[in-house]
Design a protein around this motif. Structure first.
Motif, PDB file in Angstrom:
ATOM      1  N   LEU A 159     -47.517  44.498 -48.463  1.00  0.00           N
ATOM      2  CA  LEU A 159     -47.303  42.827 -47.655  1.00  0.00           C
ATOM      3  C   LEU A 159     -45.807  42.821 -46.894  1.00  0.00           C
ATOM      4  O   LEU A 159     -45.348  42.033 -45.988  1.00  0.00           O
ATOM      5  CB  LEU A 159     -47.068  42.533 -48.667  1.00  0.00           C
ATOM      6  N   MET A 160     -44.901  44.287 -47.516  1.00  0.00           N
ATOM      7  CA  MET A 160     -43.626  44.383 -47.426  1.00  0.00           C
ATOM      8  C   MET A 160     -43.212  44.869 -46.304  1.00  0.00           C
ATOM      9  O   MET A 160     -42.561  44.818 -45.660  1.00  0.00           O
ATOM     10  CB  MET A 160     -43.070  44.916 -48.713  1.00  0.00           C
ATOM     11  N   ARG A 161     -44.326  45.890 -45.953  1.00  0.00           N
ATOM     12  CA  ARG A 161     -44.039  46.770 -44.692  1.00  0.00           C
ATOM     13  C   ARG A 161     -43.879  45.124 -43.775  1.00  0.00           C
ATOM     14  O   ARG A 161     -44.285  45.276 -42.240  1.00  0.00           O
ATOM     15  CB  ARG A 161     -45.026  47.924 -44.687  1.00  0.00           C
ATOM     16  N   LEU A 162     -45.720  44.690 -43.949  1.00  0.00           N
ATOM     17  CA  LEU A 162     -45.448  43.400 -42.538  1.00  0.00           C
ATOM     18  C   LEU A 162     -44.317  42.426 -43.018  1.00  0.00           C
ATOM     19  O   LEU A 162     -44.060  41.654 -41.686  1.00  0.00           O
ATOM     20  CB  LEU A 162     -46.318  42.537 -43.447  1.00  0.00           C
ATOM     21  N   PHE A 163     -43.576  41.673 -44.111  1.00  0.00           N
ATOM     22  CA  PHE A 163     -43.191  41.206 -44.159  1.00  0.00           C
ATOM     23  C   PHE A 163     -41.238  41.307 -43.667  1.00  0.00           C
ATOM     24  O   PHE A 163     -40.583  40.557 -43.810  1.00  0.00           O
ATOM     25  CB  PHE A 163     -42.869  39.931 -44.633  1.00  0.00           C
ATOM     26  N   LYS A 187     -29.553  34.379 -38.272  1.00  0.00           N
ATOM     27  CA  LYS A 187     -29.179  33.307 -38.935  1.00  0.00           C
ATOM     28  C   LYS A 187     -26.868  33.857 -38.830  1.00  0.00           C
ATOM     29  O   LYS A 187     -26.541  32.882 -39.249  1.00  0.00           O
ATOM     30  CB  LYS A 187     -29.420  32.758 -40.045  1.00  0.00           C
ATOM     31  N   ALA A 188     -27.063  34.938 -39.646  1.00  0.00           N
ATOM     32  CA  ALA A 188     -25.897  35.651 -39.745  1.00  0.00           C
ATOM     33  C   ALA A 188     -25.192  35.219 -37.895  1.00  0.00           C
ATOM     34  O   ALA A 188     -24.420  34.836 -38.208  1.00  0.00           O
ATOM     35  CB  ALA A 188     -25.836  36.863 -40.177  1.00  0.00           C
ATOM     36  N   SER A 189     -25.981  35.286 -36.863  1.00  0.00           N
ATOM     37  CA  SER A 189     -25.201  35.316 -35.653  1.00  0.00           C
ATOM     38  C   SER A 189     -24.552  34.064 -35.675  1.00  0.00           C
ATOM     39  O   SER A 189     -24.027  34.175 -34.701  1.00  0.00           O
ATOM     40  CB  SER A 189     -25.990  36.864 -35.028  1.00  0.00           C
ATOM     41  N   GLU A 190     -26.119  33.311 -35.838  1.00  0.00           N
ATOM     42  CA  GLU A 190     -25.426  32.108 -35.270  1.00  0.00           C
ATOM     43  C   GLU A 190     -24.232  31.618 -35.765  1.00  0.00           C
ATOM     44  O   GLU A 190     -23.526  31.092 -35.729  1.00  0.00           O
ATOM     45  CB  GLU A 190     -26.192  31.240 -35.923  1.00  0.00           C
ATOM     46  N   ALA A 222     -35.585  39.805 -42.477  1.00  0.00           N
ATOM     47  CA  ALA A 222     -34.731  40.968 -41.708  1.00  0.00           C
ATOM     48  C   ALA A 222     -34.191  40.512 -40.640  1.00  0.00           C
ATOM     49  O   ALA A 222     -33.194  39.801 -40.402  1.00  0.00           O
ATOM     50  CB  ALA A 222     -34.655  42.793 -41.589  1.00  0.00           C
ATOM     51  N   LYS A 223     -34.432  40.128 -39.812  1.00  0.00           N
ATOM     52  CA  LYS A 223     -34.540  39.484 -37.796  1.00  0.00           C
ATOM     53  C   LYS A 223     -34.181  38.304 -38.257  1.00  0.00           C
ATOM     54  O   LYS A 223     -33.169  37.965 -37.462  1.00  0.00           O
ATOM     55  CB  LYS A 223     -35.972  38.870 -37.692  1.00  0.00           C
TER      56      LYS A 223
END
Length: 84
Positions: free
Chosen positions: A26-30, A41-44, A35-36
């Motif tokens: 599940l971690m590999r999926l989510f 959000k940081a970019s905004e 992270a994206k």
């Protein structure tokens, strides 16, 4: 009183590994999606801060006058010689 059995130990280890691999899958999926979103959000927020800074800089900018700045006259240059 209950006694520990070898079969119960094997079942517990098996359940532990199943839970571990399910969480890992599940971690590999989510995790990439999460992270994206964090990076987006940081970019905004960075863009908002830049816009605020630029707006403040434009508001505080004073219009330039056509008068040249007066230079201070310090005085004559004196050359000192060292006496021995």
């Amino acid at each position: 009183m209950q006694e520990a059995s070898f079969q119960g130990l094997i079942e517990d280890i098996f359940i532990f590994f199943i839970i571990y691999y399910v969480i890992k899958f599940l971690m590999r999926l989510f995790l990439p999606v999460l992270a994206k979103k964090v990076v987006q959000k940081a970019s905004e927020q960075f863009q908002q801060q830049q816009n605020q800074y630029q707006n403040n800089a434009q508001q505080t900018q004073t219009p330039k006058t056509d008068k040249p700045h007066e230079t201070k006259k310090v005085g004559d240059y004196i050359d000192y010689e060292e006496i021995e």
